[in-house]
Design a protein around this motif. Structure first.
Motif, PDB file in Angstrom:
ATOM      1  N   SER A   1       0.853  -1.183   0.000  1.00 54.35           N
ATOM      2  CA  SER A   1       0.000   0.000   0.000  1.00 54.35           C
ATOM      3  C   SER A   1       0.889   1.232   0.000  1.00 54.35           C
ATOM      4  CB  SER A   1      -0.935   0.007   1.217  1.00 54.35           C
ATOM      5  OG  SER A   1      -0.188   0.060   2.416  1.00 54.35           O
ATOM      6  N   GLY A   2       0.265   2.386  -0.202  1.00 55.36           N
ATOM      7  CA  GLY A   2       0.998   3.635  -0.134  1.00 55.36           C
ATOM      8  C   GLY A   2       1.330   4.268  -1.467  1.00 55.36           C
ATOM      9  N   GLY A   3       1.031   3.569  -2.548  1.00 56.54           N
ATOM     10  CA  GLY A   3       1.283   4.153  -3.846  1.00 56.54           C
ATOM     11  C   GLY A   3       0.294   5.264  -4.158  1.00 56.54           C
ATOM     12  N   GLY A   4       0.519   5.943  -5.271  1.00 54.96           N
ATOM     13  CA  GLY A   4      -0.380   7.013  -5.665  1.00 54.96           C
ATOM     14  C   GLY A   4       0.256   7.915  -6.684  1.00 54.96           C
ATOM     15  N   LEU A   5      -0.381   9.047  -6.886  1.00 51.22           N
ATOM     16  CA  LEU A   5       0.087  10.059  -7.832  1.00 51.22           C
ATOM     17  C   LEU A   5       0.754  11.182  -7.047  1.00 51.22           C
ATOM     18  CD1 LEU A   5       0.163  11.351 -10.667  1.00 51.22           C
ATOM     19  CD2 LEU A   5      -2.104  12.297 -10.173  1.00 51.22           C
ATOM     20  N   VAL A   6       1.956  11.513  -7.444  1.00 47.46           N
ATOM     21  CA  VAL A   6       2.712  12.563  -6.760  1.00 47.46           C
ATOM     22  C   VAL A   6       3.469  13.371  -7.803  1.00 47.46           C
ATOM     23  CG1 VAL A   6       4.725  11.065  -6.379  1.00 47.46           C
ATOM     24  CG2 VAL A   6       4.298  12.998  -4.841  1.00 47.46           C
ATOM     25  N   ARG A   7       3.711  14.621  -7.497  1.00 47.65           N
ATOM     26  CA  ARG A   7       4.489  15.466  -8.407  1.00 47.65           C
ATOM     27  C   ARG A   7       5.984  15.197  -8.233  1.00 47.65           C
ATOM     28  NH1 ARG A   7       1.916  21.510  -9.071  1.00 47.65           N
ATOM     29  NH2 ARG A   7      -0.107  20.838  -9.896  1.00 47.65           N
ATOM     30  N   ALA A   8       6.714  15.470  -9.271  1.00 43.71           N
ATOM     31  CA  ALA A   8       8.168  15.323  -9.201  1.00 43.71           C
ATOM     32  C   ALA A   8       8.711  16.128  -8.028  1.00 43.71           C
ATOM     33  CB  ALA A   8       8.799  15.795 -10.506  1.00 43.71           C
ATOM     34  N   GLY A   9       9.639  15.514  -7.313  1.00 40.87           N
ATOM     35  CA  GLY A   9      10.185  16.141  -6.116  1.00 40.87           C
ATOM     36  C   GLY A   9       9.486  15.747  -4.832  1.00 40.87           C
ATOM     37  N   GLY A  10       8.337  15.117  -4.966  1.00 42.18           N
ATOM     38  CA  GLY A  10       7.577  14.708  -3.796  1.00 42.18           C
ATOM     39  C   GLY A  10       8.066  13.400  -3.208  1.00 42.18           C
ATOM     40  N   SER A  11       7.362  12.960  -2.184  1.00 39.70           N
ATOM     41  CA  SER A  11       7.740  11.744  -1.460  1.00 39.70           C
ATOM     42  C   SER A  11       6.536  10.830  -1.285  1.00 39.70           C
ATOM     43  CB  SER A  11       8.293  12.087  -0.078  1.00 39.70           C
ATOM     44  OG  SER A  11       9.458  12.866  -0.151  1.00 39.70           O
ATOM     45  N   LEU A  12       6.823   9.555  -1.178  1.00 41.09           N
ATOM     46  CA  LEU A  12       5.832   8.550  -0.832  1.00 41.09           C
ATOM     47  C   LEU A  12       6.494   7.524   0.070  1.00 41.09           C
ATOM     48  CD1 LEU A  12       4.051   7.733  -4.233  1.00 41.09           C
ATOM     49  CD2 LEU A  12       3.011   8.857  -2.264  1.00 41.09           C
ATOM     50  N   ARG A  13       5.689   6.916   0.928  1.00 44.29           N
ATOM     51  CA  ARG A  13       6.172   5.792   1.716  1.00 44.29           C
ATOM     52  C   ARG A  13       5.306   4.575   1.419  1.00 44.29           C
ATOM     53  NH1 ARG A  13       6.446   4.784   8.249  1.00 44.29           N
ATOM     54  NH2 ARG A  13       4.184   4.611   7.931  1.00 44.29           N
ATOM     55  N   LEU A  14       5.934   3.569   0.877  1.00 40.69           N
ATOM     56  CA  LEU A  14       5.238   2.318   0.588  1.00 40.69           C
ATOM     57  C   LEU A  14       5.350   1.389   1.794  1.00 40.69           C
ATOM     58  CD1 LEU A  14       6.456   1.595  -3.050  1.00 40.69           C
ATOM     59  CD2 LEU A  14       4.577   3.071  -2.272  1.00 40.69           C
ATOM     60  N   SER A  15       4.291   0.626   2.002  1.00 41.29           N
ATOM     61  CA  SER A  15       4.266  -0.369   3.073  1.00 41.29           C
ATOM     62  C   SER A  15       3.951  -1.736   2.483  1.00 41.29           C
ATOM     63  CB  SER A  15       3.197  -0.019   4.109  1.00 41.29           C
ATOM     64  OG  SER A  15       3.396   1.248   4.681  1.00 41.29           O
TER      65      SER A  15
ATOM     66  N   VAL B   1       7.472  -4.159   6.021  1.00 39.57           N
ATOM     67  CA  VAL B   1       8.652  -3.557   5.427  1.00 39.57           C
ATOM     68  C   VAL B   1       8.210  -2.289   4.697  1.00 39.57           C
ATOM     69  CG1 VAL B   1       8.502  -4.988   3.318  1.00 39.57           C
ATOM     70  CG2 VAL B   1      10.672  -3.913   3.956  1.00 39.57           C
ATOM     71  N   TYR B   2       9.008  -1.263   4.827  1.00 34.23           N
ATOM     72  CA  TYR B   2       8.691   0.037   4.258  1.00 34.23           C
ATOM     73  C   TYR B   2       9.707   0.420   3.181  1.00 34.23           C
ATOM     74  CZ  TYR B   2       5.804   0.585   8.466  1.00 34.23           C
ATOM     75  OH  TYR B   2       4.875   0.417   9.447  1.00 34.23           O
ATOM     76  N   LEU B   3       9.260   1.263   2.268  1.00 35.56           N
ATOM     77  CA  LEU B   3      10.156   1.887   1.305  1.00 35.56           C
ATOM     78  C   LEU B   3       9.824   3.375   1.283  1.00 35.56           C
ATOM     79  CD1 LEU B   3      12.433   1.346  -0.765  1.00 35.56           C
ATOM     80  CD2 LEU B   3      10.641   1.373  -2.527  1.00 35.56           C
ATOM     81  N   GLN B   4      10.703   4.160   1.864  1.00 42.79           N
ATOM     82  CA  GLN B   4      10.555   5.613   1.842  1.00 42.79           C
ATOM     83  C   GLN B   4      11.205   6.137   0.570  1.00 42.79           C
ATOM     84  OE1 GLN B   4       8.983   7.788   4.060  1.00 42.79           O
ATOM     85  NE2 GLN B   4       9.437   9.339   2.507  1.00 42.79           N
ATOM     86  N   MET B   5      10.423   6.838  -0.238  1.00 40.18           N
ATOM     87  CA  MET B   5      10.915   7.333  -1.520  1.00 40.18           C
ATOM     88  C   MET B   5      10.847   8.852  -1.518  1.00 40.18           C
ATOM     89  SD  MET B   5       9.212   4.554  -4.116  1.00 40.18           S
ATOM     90  CE  MET B   5       7.560   5.205  -3.925  1.00 40.18           C
ATOM     91  N   ASN B   6      11.986   9.480  -1.667  1.00 43.02           N
ATOM     92  CA  ASN B   6      12.078  10.939  -1.662  1.00 43.02           C
ATOM     93  C   ASN B   6      12.558  11.448  -3.015  1.00 43.02           C
ATOM     94  OD1 ASN B   6      11.437  10.953   1.175  1.00 43.02           O
ATOM     95  ND2 ASN B   6      13.582  10.456   1.604  1.00 43.02           N
ATOM     96  N   SER B   7      12.360  12.742  -3.239  1.00 37.79           N
ATOM     97  CA  SER B   7      12.814  13.388  -4.486  1.00 37.79           C
ATOM     98  C   SER B   7      12.405  12.567  -5.705  1.00 37.79           C
ATOM     99  CB  SER B   7      14.338  13.565  -4.455  1.00 37.79           C
ATOM    100  OG  SER B   7      14.720  14.337  -3.336  1.00 37.79           O
ATOM    101  N   LEU B   8      11.153  12.196  -5.745  1.00 35.62           N
ATOM    102  CA  LEU B   8      10.673  11.324  -6.814  1.00 35.62           C
ATOM    103  C   LEU B   8      10.769  11.991  -8.178  1.00 35.62           C
ATOM    104  CD1 LEU B   8       7.729   9.709  -4.899  1.00 35.62           C
ATOM    105  CD2 LEU B   8       9.576   8.451  -6.018  1.00 35.62           C
ATOM    106  N   LYS B   9      11.009  11.158  -9.184  1.00 34.98           N
ATOM    107  CA  LYS B   9      11.167  11.609 -10.554  1.00 34.98           C
ATOM    108  C   LYS B   9      10.171  10.883 -11.443  1.00 34.98           C
ATOM    109  CE  LYS B   9      16.144  12.092  -9.786  1.00 34.98           C
ATOM    110  NZ  LYS B   9      17.496  11.707 -10.269  1.00 34.98           N
TER     111      LYS B   9
END
Length: 123
Positions: free
Chosen positions: A7-21, A79-87
């Motif tokens: 879970s945790g996916g979605g639509l984000v603008r470039a430069g944003g962050s998401l955390r997947l679980s 388990v988590y995946l923190q994703m920053n500065s998304l492209k």
């Protein structure tokens, strides 16, 4: 049988962050390493990051370039995946998987896979 639910996916603008679980069923989560992979349309599934049962970590540095962090909380079977500065090139379906043996960076080293969560990064 083990079930993995991302879970945790979605639509984000470039430069944003998401955390997947990724939550695993069962009582043996702490005994296994876990990994995250992703698959973009028309491309092969690629390794993103992994974490061993003792907390050791591996990253696809070409893909993540230090922007992603993998972590696990055994008490939560998660388990988590923190994703920053998304492209935009991070756009893909992200999968978690349970590692059983062999290199953490190869698909065949994993036995159970989740259904995936879509991450879309707009420019």
């Amino acid at each position: 049988q083990v079930t993995l639910v991302e879970s945790g996916g979605g639509l984000v603008r470039a430069g944003g962050s998401l955390r997947l679980s990724c939550v695993a069923s069962g009582r043996t989560f702490s005994s296994y390493g876990m990994g995250w992979f992703r698959q973009a349309p028309g491309k092969a599934r690629e390794f993103v990051a992994a974490i061993s049962e003792s907390g050791g970590t591996w990253y696809n540095l070409d893909a993540t370039k230090g922007r992603f962090v993998i972590a696990r909380v055994d008490a939560e079977n998660t388990v988590y995946l923190q994703m920053n500065s998304l492209k935009p090139e991070d756009t893909a379906v992200y999968y978690c998987a349970r590692h059983v043996s062999g290199s953490y960076q190869t698909n065949v080293a994993y036995d159970y896979w989740g259904q995936g969560t879509q991450v879309t990064v707009s420019s």
